[in-house]
Design an enzyme around this catalytic site. Structure first.
Site, PDB file in Angstrom:
ATOM      1  N   GLN A 117      -7.533  -0.182   3.691  1.00 22.94           N
ATOM      2  CA  GLN A 117      -8.175  -0.575   5.088  1.00 22.94           C
ATOM      3  C   GLN A 117      -9.584  -1.150   4.468  1.00 22.94           C
ATOM      4  OE1 GLN A 117      -7.338  -2.078   7.651  1.00 22.94           O
ATOM      5  NE2 GLN A 117      -5.423  -0.686   7.902  1.00 22.94           N
ATOM      6  N   ASN A 152      -7.876   3.654   9.054  1.00 20.88           N
ATOM      7  CA  ASN A 152      -7.033   2.432   9.782  1.00 20.88           C
ATOM      8  C   ASN A 152      -7.345   2.357  11.211  1.00 20.88           C
ATOM      9  OD1 ASN A 152      -5.253   4.600   8.833  1.00 20.88           O
ATOM     10  ND2 ASN A 152      -3.937   3.781  10.302  1.00 20.88           N
ATOM     11  N   CYS A 162       1.903   0.613  12.059  1.00 16.93           N
ATOM     12  CA  CYS A 162       2.905   0.959  11.252  1.00 16.93           C
ATOM     13  C   CYS A 162       3.618   2.224  11.995  1.00 16.93           C
ATOM     14  CB  CYS A 162       2.280   1.572  10.011  1.00 16.93           C
ATOM     15  SG  CYS A 162       1.299   0.630   8.959  1.00 16.93           S
ATOM     16  N   GLY A 203       0.800  -1.185   0.027  1.00 22.72           N
ATOM     17  CA  GLY A 203      -0.041   0.152   0.035  1.00 22.72           C
ATOM     18  C   GLY A 203       0.818   1.250   0.076  1.00 22.72           C
ATOM     19  N   THR A 204       1.886   1.295   0.774  1.00 20.81           N
ATOM     20  CA  THR A 204       2.935   2.375   0.861  1.00 20.81           C
ATOM     21  C   THR A 204       3.189   2.700  -0.725  1.00 20.81           C
ATOM     22  OG1 THR A 204       3.487   1.869   3.051  1.00 20.81           O
ATOM     23  CG2 THR A 204       5.053   3.333   1.997  1.00 20.81           C
ATOM     24  N   SER A 262      -3.670  -3.064  -0.662  1.00 22.07           N
ATOM     25  CA  SER A 262      -2.650  -3.973  -0.082  1.00 22.07           C
ATOM     26  C   SER A 262      -3.185  -5.032   0.391  1.00 22.07           C
ATOM     27  CB  SER A 262      -2.148  -3.223   1.267  1.00 22.07           C
ATOM     28  OG  SER A 262      -0.854  -3.930   1.867  1.00 22.07           O
ATOM     29  N   ALA A 263      -2.212  -6.063   0.065  1.00 26.42           N
ATOM     30  CA  ALA A 263      -2.713  -7.670   0.095  1.00 26.42           C
ATOM     31  C   ALA A 263      -2.766  -8.048   1.682  1.00 26.42           C
ATOM     32  CB  ALA A 263      -1.587  -8.525  -0.698  1.00 26.42           C
ATOM     33  N   HIS A 264      -1.929  -7.571   2.352  1.00 23.61           N
ATOM     34  CA  HIS A 264      -2.010  -8.262   3.744  1.00 23.61           C
ATOM     35  C   HIS A 264      -2.981  -7.908   4.414  1.00 23.61           C
ATOM     36  CE1 HIS A 264       0.276  -5.079   6.299  1.00 23.61           C
ATOM     37  NE2 HIS A 264       0.328  -4.351   5.019  1.00 23.61           N
TER      38      HIS A 264
HETATM   39  N1  PLP Z   1      -2.519   2.974   4.346  1.00 23.06           N
HETATM   40  C1  PLP Z   1      -3.369   2.444   5.242  1.00 23.06           C
HETATM   41  C2  PLP Z   1      -5.026   2.978   5.467  1.00 23.06           C
HETATM   42  C3  PLP Z   1      -3.079   1.374   5.950  1.00 23.06           C
HETATM   43  O1  PLP Z   1      -3.585   1.107   7.204  1.00 23.06           O
HETATM   44  C4  PLP Z   1      -1.717   0.840   5.768  1.00 23.06           C
HETATM   45  C5  PLP Z   1      -0.861   0.027   6.746  1.00 23.06           C
HETATM   46  O2  PLP Z   1      -1.321   0.055   7.784  1.00 23.06           O
HETATM   47  C6  PLP Z   1      -0.900   1.388   4.575  1.00 23.06           C
HETATM   48  C7  PLP Z   1      -1.570   2.443   3.807  1.00 23.06           C
HETATM   49  C8  PLP Z   1       0.348   1.074   4.213  1.00 23.06           C
HETATM   50  O3  PLP Z   1       0.097  -0.534   3.698  1.00 23.06           O
HETATM   51  P1  PLP Z   1       1.552  -1.436   3.517  1.00 23.06           P
HETATM   52  O4  PLP Z   1       1.522  -2.035   4.804  1.00 23.06           O
HETATM   53  O5  PLP Z   1       0.860  -2.583   2.388  1.00 23.06           O
HETATM   54  O6  PLP Z   1       2.742  -0.643   2.833  1.00 23.06           O
END
Ligand code: PLP
Length: 383
Positions: free
Chosen positions: A179, A151, A323, A72-73, A199-201
């Site tokens: 999310q 999130n 995170c 996602g990042t 984001s897959a996870h």
């Molecule tokens: N955006 C949101 C709203 C998230 O909650 C997160 C991770 O917690 C991310 C982006 C980042 O995703 P990734 O962990 O796949 O980089």
């Protein structure tokens, strides 16, 4: 429930689904670079394209608009950096966006303006309308980032209305749906997004895999250089097992949407019980929220102590965005909502594909006992 422990931290990461493990193991058995033209390469390519179809189906967009990323990042970063490269010099960033959105915007060289939210964490559309009305054309095309669901609180944002406003000014709406995907139905174009990150996870796939989808008004540029993978938009040999797992997670998420919906009733029952018995506050209660997320606060009972007490009983929850754990600062999300006094005592509880009603009931009971112990130890003057 996993063994004797109860996992209620899906917004940090979801347990990997069995179908995902199977798909990843099968992908690991393939020998071949997806860019190679021999049989092994073609087999690997077929796995990637099948996963692309599955991820596209989850969010109802054409498969050719899916770009796989490392998570996602990176997907958020690709959208923001592309907008800046295409000439946006001022970025409007929702006040409760994930750090990866805010920090990328701040690092992009463009000016950043924070788009305020109300006490429920919902973006102020009147503010956006007023801001766009006095947009300086020298700042280039307006760009705004608004997440579909938060999130920490699960609050769902009015992306469609925001997109309507932006379109009047030929603006670009980026939606972080990390999310929301797999927890509510996400219509990748219908929600108004010009670009949308996944984001897959967070939906039972592997960590380190994500995607960006883009509509016709987005101008994407290459951020990683080298090979021509992902139609030239994201160079580097594809993460074949990760992408295979993402596809399997997306397909599974589509089939268990009804189970996820049930989380709302279980969560609300647990929350109502704790409200009656212990006077908890529910953050974002007045807004539409994801069915799986509960952000509660109990002043005088620190979030760290709550997490530790629950952990001792085998229940895993979080004090906020995992995170950003390790950073000692009040939650920017709660601060933006004007709830800074609650930030030190706010707990995030989040279920998902493998969560049962018993998990929520167990959480509520254990939390209540921990609170009773905590209150009995506090001096009467602090109560
Ligand atoms: N955006 C949101 C709203 C998230 O909650 C997160 C991770 O917690 C991310 C982006 C980042 O995703 P990734 O962990 O796949 O980089």
């Amino acid at each position: 429930m996993t063994g004797s422990s109860t996992y209620l931290d899906y917004n940090a990461t979801a347990p990997v689904r069995p179908q995902v493990k199977a798909a990843m193991m099968a992908a690991l058995d393939l020998v071949g670079n997806p860019s190679s033209i021999h049989a092994g390469g073609r087999a690997a390519r077929a796995v990637i394209e099948a996963a692309r179809e599955a991820v596209a189906a989850l969010i109802m967009v054409p498969a050719q608009t899916i770009i796989f990323t490392s998570g996602g990042t990176e997907a958020n970063g690709l959208a923001i950096e592309s907008a800046v490269a295409a000439g946006s010099r001022r970025l409007i960033i929702g006040a409760t966006e994930h750090d990866c959105v805010l920090e990328t915007a701040l690092a992009s060289g463009a000016a950043v303006e924070i788009w305020p939210v109300d006490a429920n964490g919902v973006a102020d559309l009147a503010w956006l309308g007023e801001r766009l009305a006095r947009w300086d054309r020298a700042d280039g095309r307006p760009f705004a980032a608004l997440m579909l669901a938060n999130n920490e609180t699960g609050v769902i944002q009015p992306t469609g209305e925001a997109a309507d406003l932006l379109r009047t000014y030929e603006g670009w709406l980026h939606v972080d749906a990390v999310q929301a995907a797999g927890k509510i139905i996400v219509d990748g174009r219908g929600c108004g997004a010009d670009t949308l990150a996944l984001s897959a996870h967070k939906l039972g796939g592997p960590q380190g895999t994500g995607a960006l989808t883009f509509g016709p008004r987005a101008v994407l540029s290459r951020r990683l250089h080298g090979g021509g993978q992902e139609r030239g938009r994201r160079a580097g040999t594809e993460n074949l097992p990760g992408i295979a797992g993402f596809g399997a997670a997306a397909s599974a998420a589509m089939t268990d949407m009804a189970q996820i919906k049930m989380q709302a009733a279980w969560r609300d029952e647990a929350a109502a019980y704790l409200k009656t018995e212990a006077g908890i506050q529910i953050v974002g209660e007045g807004a539409t929220r994801l069915p799986n997320t509960l952000c509660l606060a109990k002043t005088g009972f620190s979030a760290d102590l709550q997490v530790m007490a629950l952990d001792l009983a085998g229940i895993m929850v979080s004090t906020g965005a995992a995170c950003s754990s390790g950073k000692v600062r009040p939650s920017p999300v709660l601060t933006a909502m004007g709830l800074e006094p609650l930030a030190g005592s706010a707990l995030r509880v989040s279920g998902g594909w493998d969560t049962t009603q018993l998990d929520w009931t167990r959480f509520a009971q254990v939390w209540l006992e921990a609170n009773q112990r905590h209150q009995s130890r506090r001096p009467a003057s602090a109560a």
